[in-house]
Write a protein that holds these residues in place. Structure first.
Motif: not given
Ligand SMILES: O=C(O)CCC(=O)C(=O)O
Ligand SMILES: [Fe+2]
Length: 307
Positions: A189-207
């Motif tokens: 994924l080439q995510d936007d280099e300026n605008v955030g928003g992507l969230e991933v579930l971490n190993p503790s099951a939190l976004f």
């Protein structure tokens, strides 16, 4: 324990430093994603590809909808009730010049329009070649990290998707793309280099929000990686949230699955202590199963479970 940073893998160290390979394997097992730095995609090409993304999404709706699907869920995705601010254009397979031709042909515009098709095509071609080479390399390293060699990775179909988020002031705080896993083996994924928003579930099951990291790329594993690794690797659960009222662009390349053979864990990853978890299947059938049941977060894998 809460884990707060997506692992970072240095592609220049991956060939020679054991610690970096170890980091890669752990990232696949615990997170199902990692950022890569010192990869082979030139920053100028990433910037050019982003411009093409913007220009193609500026085409009129009538032209964008000519980008029809080849397999379930490819092709133009218009905004929907679930993802009202999101739209995407897609090319089925970067490894096929016919597929690239069809994509460019479908989006062909009149000479009066500001998009020059030939110019765009050349950039898409160069990006495709470079990102496909990188996907093959990462796939090989991921397989090697479990002691397996996959010799036909370069023939696996590689879907390409350019995403646009039309975030308005009313959208702030709501979803851009719903919670999902990718159906692929791996995604770059080439995510936007300026605008955030992507969230991933971490190993503790939190976004966990994944802030922009200009110049890097995010690699995440999808459903096929879970099956192929016989349950050792995570298929990353992720989503996009609207943080600010501005347009956001991202570019995803999905290395899908073996082309003409079953998706299944190799023999090396199956033994008495690790019985085969999933019934072998053809990728296109899995994709249909996912789409027809609206199972967007890997739930369809449960329908294929053996043990
Ligand atoms: O736009 C993003 O950052 C993520 C896009 C995504 O998850 C996808 O295309 O599957
Ligand atoms: Fe995704």
């Amino acid at each position: 324990m809460e884990e707060s940073n997506v692992p970072v893998v240095d592609m220049e160290k991956i060939d020679c430093e054991k610690g970096e390979c170890e980091k890669l394997r752990k990232a696949c097992e615990r997170w199902g994603c990692f950022r890569i730095i010192n990869h082979s995609i030139p920053p100028t090409l990433m910037a050019e590809m982003k411009k093409v993304n913007e220009a193609l999404h500026d085409l009129p709706f009538e032209i964008k909808k000519r980008n029809t699907e080849v397999i379930a869920g490819s092709g133009y995705m218009a905004p929907t009730a679930v993802n009202p601010f999101y739209e995407a254009l897609s090319l089925y397979d970067f490894t096929s010049s016919q597929s690239l031709h069809n994509f460019c042909y479908q989006l062909h515009v009149s000479p009066h329009h500001s998009v020059s098709v030939d110019f765009d095509r050349e950039i898409i071609e160069r990006y495709g070649e470079a990102i496909h080479g990188l996907a093959v390399k990462i796939g090989q390293k991921i397989a090697e990290s479990l002691g397996v060699v996959v010799d036909d990775l370069k023939d696996w179909p590689c879907q390409f998707r350019i995403n646009k988020y039309n975030f308005t002031p009313e959208a702030v705080g709501s979803g851009g793309v719903q919670i999902h896993t990718d159906s692929s083996f791996l995604t770059i994924l080439q995510d936007d280099e300026n605008v955030g928003g992507l969230e991933v579930l971490n190993p503790s099951a939190l976004f966990l929000p994944v802030p922009p990291f200009p110049g890097s790329l995010l690699v995440n594993l999808g459903d096929i990686a879970r099956v192929w690794s016989n349950g050792r690797f995570c298929n990353l659960v992720h989503r996009v949230q609207c943080k600010e009222a501005t347009k956001r662009f991202s570019i995803a390349t999905f290395m899908l699955a073996p082309r003409n053979r079953n998706v299944e864990a190799p023999e090396e990853l199956v033994d008495h202590d690790h019985p085969r978890l999933y019934r072998p299947f053809i990728y296109k059938d899995y994709r249909k199963l996912r789409v027809s049941n609206k199972m967007v977060s890997g739930e369809a894998l449960e329908l294929l479970r053996l043990a």
